[in-house]
Motif scaffolding. Structure first.
Motif: not given
Length: 419
Positions: A318-324, A371-380, A408-419
């Motif tokens: 849902h978050t990816q569809k809203s932002h990407f 860990t290799k292919h982390q899920l992408l989430l927007p920063r905001r 607990t977090f960075l191994d599975t999710v990449w918090d990246k949105c333009g930075s």
């Protein structure tokens, strides 16, 4: 056999520019056009039909000597209203237009007289046009003629009307220039600049004096033709008429093809409300969502980790569809993300579940898949904040904050949105 053409007989003069070759229907011009169309060389004898037509034309040219065309076109003594009416028509041989001035006095008496006209031969050979296009060219001639007349006379006309007997050409004029292809669009744009489409009306062929221009008329027949010298007797006409199927096809043939881009914005108000309602309690959000997903099926009383993971991925999607959404659509079409995308440098790709994950050379490493292919989430986003807050609270309960937060977090999710 030699055949001589008395070209001098084609010439006529009038101080009003009212000559047989201009203001009157140009039979001689049409004859020369037919001669060119027959592709006869200069030293060859024309076909018999052209010779016969020329003999008849040459004999009738002498009738021009008896023509008397008055200069005065307004005969009302106490003028109350002045009208300007123009007519246009076209055929495969010629296009033309004529203008009449109609005056009305205090007693209601009216008179209509020919003011001026203009003719032009239609293109022949490879440059030939369809009849509707020729009718549109005749309308251009009429619009220019009306513009020149109004500028020259500097009179205040009660009404200015333009008539044509081609419903296809009138449909193009009333439709505006932007919706037609280049040929029709340019001419409609010029007409609209000189005379608005509201001033254009339909007239029947038999009531159209410009039909005489396009078809031609001999001087002996023209001299007593009341339609040519005074225009039609009727006064009213309908500006619009229904087109039949054939005419509608001719109109649509010149319609410009417009590529319509449809952008659908993804929205899921229920999930947005769930995120807002249970923020910042991630565990409560996932458990309520998992219970809702289990609503139509039976299962154990306690929720399983697979059900919680499924609920988590629903909010990730849902978050990816809203932002990407644009990046997801391009990935579904097998394209790379656009150069202006904020996640372009991460070389994202779409996995089997329809989720965006980090790609690139890291796929060559020996780390596990998440860990290799982390899920992408927007920063905001509210879901990203919820994930970060939950990971922070979990790490605060342990002695080593940094290592637990990473695992607990960075191994599975990449918090990246333009930075």
């Amino acid at each position: 056999m030699s055949f001589c053409f008395p070209i001098n007989q084609l010439r006529s003069f009038s101080p009003l520019n009212v000559s047989f070759c201009r203001k009157s229907p140009a039979c001689s011009t049409l004859w020369v056009c037919s001669l060119q169309f027959s592709k006869v060389d200069w030293d060859e004898t024309p076909p018999g039909e052209l010779i016969d037509d020329w003999i008849v034309l040459a004999q009738n040219l002498f009738a021009l000597n008896s023509f008397q065309i008055p200069r005065r076109v307004v005969y009302a003594r106490s003028l109350t209203r002045l009208y300007l009416h123009g007519y246009s028509d076209a055929s495969e041989k010629a296009v033309g237009a004529c203008i009449y001035i109609r005056s009305v006095d205090e007693d209601g008496n009216h008179s209509s007289h020919l003011l001026c006209a203009k003719s032009k031969t239609a293109p022949i050979g490879k440059g030939r046009s369809t009849i509707p296009r020729l009718e549109l060219n005749a309308a251009v001639i009429l619009a220019r003629l009306i513009s020149n007349v109004t500028a020259a006379l500097a009179k205040q006309f009660h009404e200015i009307r333009a008539y044509g007997d081609s419903q296809v050409a009138l449909a193009w004029i009333s439709g505006g220039a932007s919706r037609w292809k280049t040929y029709v669009g340019n001419r409609v744009a010029e007409i609209a600049t000189l005379l608005p489409s509201i001033n254009w009306y339909h007239v029947g062929t038999h009531d159209n004096p410009a039909d005489i221009i396009s078809r031609g008329a001999l001087p002996v027949n023209l001299k007593t033709n009341a339609l040519w010298w005074h225009g039609p007797n009727w006064q009213h006409s309908s500006p619009h008429r229904d087109l039949n199927d054939a005419q509608r096809q001719q109109v649509d043939r010149e319609r410009k093809s417009v590529a319509v881009g449809l952008m659908v914005a993804y929205q899921n108000y229920f999930l947005n409300e769930m995120l807002t309602r249970y923020y910042p309690n991630k565990q409560m959000l996932l458990r309520v969502t998992a219970r809702l997903l289990r609503f139509d099926s039976r299962g154990p009383e306690r929720l399983t980790s697979a059900e919680l993971d499924k609920a988590l991925l629903i909010y990730v999607s849902h978050t990816q569809k809203s932002h990407f959404s644009n990046d997801i659509n391009r990935s579904k079409e097998g394209k790379i993300v656009s150069s202006g995308s904020s996640i372009r440098l991460l070389d994202p790709y779409l996995n089997a579940d329809g989720l965006l994950r980090v790609g690139g050379r890291i796929r060559q490493s020996e780390l596990n898949y998440d860990t290799k292919h982390q899920l992408l989430l927007p920063r905001r986003s509210i879901f990203t904040c919820l994930i970060l807050y939950d990971a922070q609270q979990l790490s605060l309960r342990t002695a080593n904050f940094a290592s637990n937060f990473s695992s607990t977090f960075l191994d599975t999710v990449w918090d990246k949105c333009g930075s």
